[in-house]
Design a protein around this motif. Sequence first.
Motif, PDB file in Angstrom:
ATOM      1  N   GLY A  39      -1.140  25.955  29.556  1.00  0.00           N
ATOM      2  CA  GLY A  39      -1.580  27.343  29.626  1.00  0.00           C
ATOM      3  C   GLY A  39      -2.839  27.596  30.422  1.00  0.00           C
ATOM      4  O   GLY A  39      -3.361  28.717  30.407  1.00  0.00           O
ATOM      5  N   ALA A  40      -3.341  26.597  31.151  1.00  0.00           N
ATOM      6  CA  ALA A  40      -4.514  26.822  31.995  1.00  0.00           C
ATOM      7  C   ALA A  40      -4.136  27.724  33.172  1.00  0.00           C
ATOM      8  O   ALA A  40      -3.027  27.633  33.703  1.00  0.00           O
ATOM      9  CB  ALA A  40      -5.067  25.498  32.505  1.00  0.00           C
ATOM     10  N   GLU A  41      -5.055  28.588  33.556  1.00  0.00           N
ATOM     11  CA  GLU A  41      -4.842  29.525  34.664  1.00  0.00           C
ATOM     12  C   GLU A  41      -5.383  28.906  35.958  1.00  0.00           C
ATOM     13  O   GLU A  41      -6.503  28.384  35.984  1.00  0.00           O
ATOM     14  CB  GLU A  41      -5.594  30.818  34.350  1.00  0.00           C
ATOM     15  N   ILE A  42      -4.602  28.964  37.011  1.00  0.00           N
ATOM     16  CA  ILE A  42      -5.013  28.374  38.291  1.00  0.00           C
ATOM     17  C   ILE A  42      -6.041  29.283  38.965  1.00  0.00           C
ATOM     18  O   ILE A  42      -5.790  30.464  39.185  1.00  0.00           O
ATOM     19  CB  ILE A  42      -3.792  28.160  39.208  1.00  0.00           C
ATOM     20  N   GLU A  43      -7.208  28.720  39.261  1.00  0.00           N
ATOM     21  CA  GLU A  43      -8.247  29.421  40.022  1.00  0.00           C
ATOM     22  C   GLU A  43      -8.198  29.019  41.497  1.00  0.00           C
ATOM     23  O   GLU A  43      -8.394  29.845  42.373  1.00  0.00           O
ATOM     24  CB  GLU A  43      -9.640  29.094  39.482  1.00  0.00           C
ATOM     25  N   VAL A  95      -1.698  22.906  33.340  1.00  0.00           N
ATOM     26  CA  VAL A  95      -0.997  24.157  33.667  1.00  0.00           C
ATOM     27  C   VAL A  95       0.105  24.421  32.642  1.00  0.00           C
ATOM     28  O   VAL A  95       0.260  25.547  32.157  1.00  0.00           O
ATOM     29  CB  VAL A  95      -0.441  24.114  35.106  1.00  0.00           C
ATOM     30  N   LEU A 129      -9.116  25.089  37.538  1.00  0.00           N
ATOM     31  CA  LEU A 129      -8.388  25.858  36.525  1.00  0.00           C
ATOM     32  C   LEU A 129      -9.361  26.577  35.605  1.00  0.00           C
ATOM     33  O   LEU A 129     -10.530  26.205  35.525  1.00  0.00           O
ATOM     34  CB  LEU A 129      -7.548  24.910  35.653  1.00  0.00           C
ATOM     35  N   LYS A 130      -8.847  27.568  34.876  1.00  0.00           N
ATOM     36  CA  LYS A 130      -9.633  28.216  33.828  1.00  0.00           C
ATOM     37  C   LYS A 130      -8.870  28.065  32.523  1.00  0.00           C
ATOM     38  O   LYS A 130      -7.667  28.319  32.457  1.00  0.00           O
ATOM     39  CB  LYS A 130      -9.846  29.698  34.139  1.00  0.00           C
ATOM     40  N   ASP A 131      -9.569  27.638  31.480  1.00  0.00           N
ATOM     41  CA  ASP A 131      -8.913  27.500  30.180  1.00  0.00           C
ATOM     42  C   ASP A 131      -8.849  28.869  29.494  1.00  0.00           C
ATOM     43  O   ASP A 131      -9.483  29.827  29.951  1.00  0.00           O
ATOM     44  CB  ASP A 131      -9.590  26.416  29.328  1.00  0.00           C
ATOM     45  N   PRO A 132      -8.079  28.994  28.412  1.00  0.00           N
ATOM     46  CA  PRO A 132      -7.938  30.289  27.739  1.00  0.00           C
ATOM     47  C   PRO A 132      -9.237  30.818  27.120  1.00  0.00           C
ATOM     48  O   PRO A 132      -9.288  31.963  26.674  1.00  0.00           O
ATOM     49  CB  PRO A 132      -6.904  30.019  26.638  1.00  0.00           C
ATOM     50  N   SER A 166     -14.219  27.049  33.272  1.00  0.00           N
ATOM     51  CA  SER A 166     -13.597  26.505  34.481  1.00  0.00           C
ATOM     52  C   SER A 166     -13.606  24.981  34.434  1.00  0.00           C
ATOM     53  O   SER A 166     -14.595  24.367  34.027  1.00  0.00           O
ATOM     54  CB  SER A 166     -14.347  26.967  35.729  1.00  0.00           C
TER      55      SER A 166
END
Length: 129
Positions: free
Chosen positions: A94-98, A91, A113-116, A120
């Motif tokens: 820069g990973a986005e929380i799914e 996180v 998470l989703k990477d840039p 997933s």
Amino acid sequence: MPLHDGLIPHLAVDGAKAAIDFYKKAFGATEVERHAAEDGERLLHAHLRINGCDLMMHDIFPEFGMTPVPPTGVTLHLEVDDADKWWQRAVEAGAEIEMPIDNQFWGARYGRLKDPFGHSWSIGSPLSS
């Protein structure tokens, strides 16, 4: 360094060099090797190791029929010793929380998470008894 036996994910990434940098920061990846394409910009092949497992990747090559569409339908799972530690590092990178990390009914500390680059990733570890 020899490959591990078994199934090895191989990702097509729009920006493989940047993805390598992200995976090093987010998941503690080590780079085993990389091979540049003839244009000197894109990567024809890269080999990483994350949490003791191999991951291959290459850039998107439209001239070979590849299109840079966001990946769907696949999650790469990291089974780790301390899910919260791995989660926090990803996180912060820069990973986005799914799906927020939490204690799950099946006995794991787990989140997704989703990477840039659109991939997933799930992170999990067994709950302490």
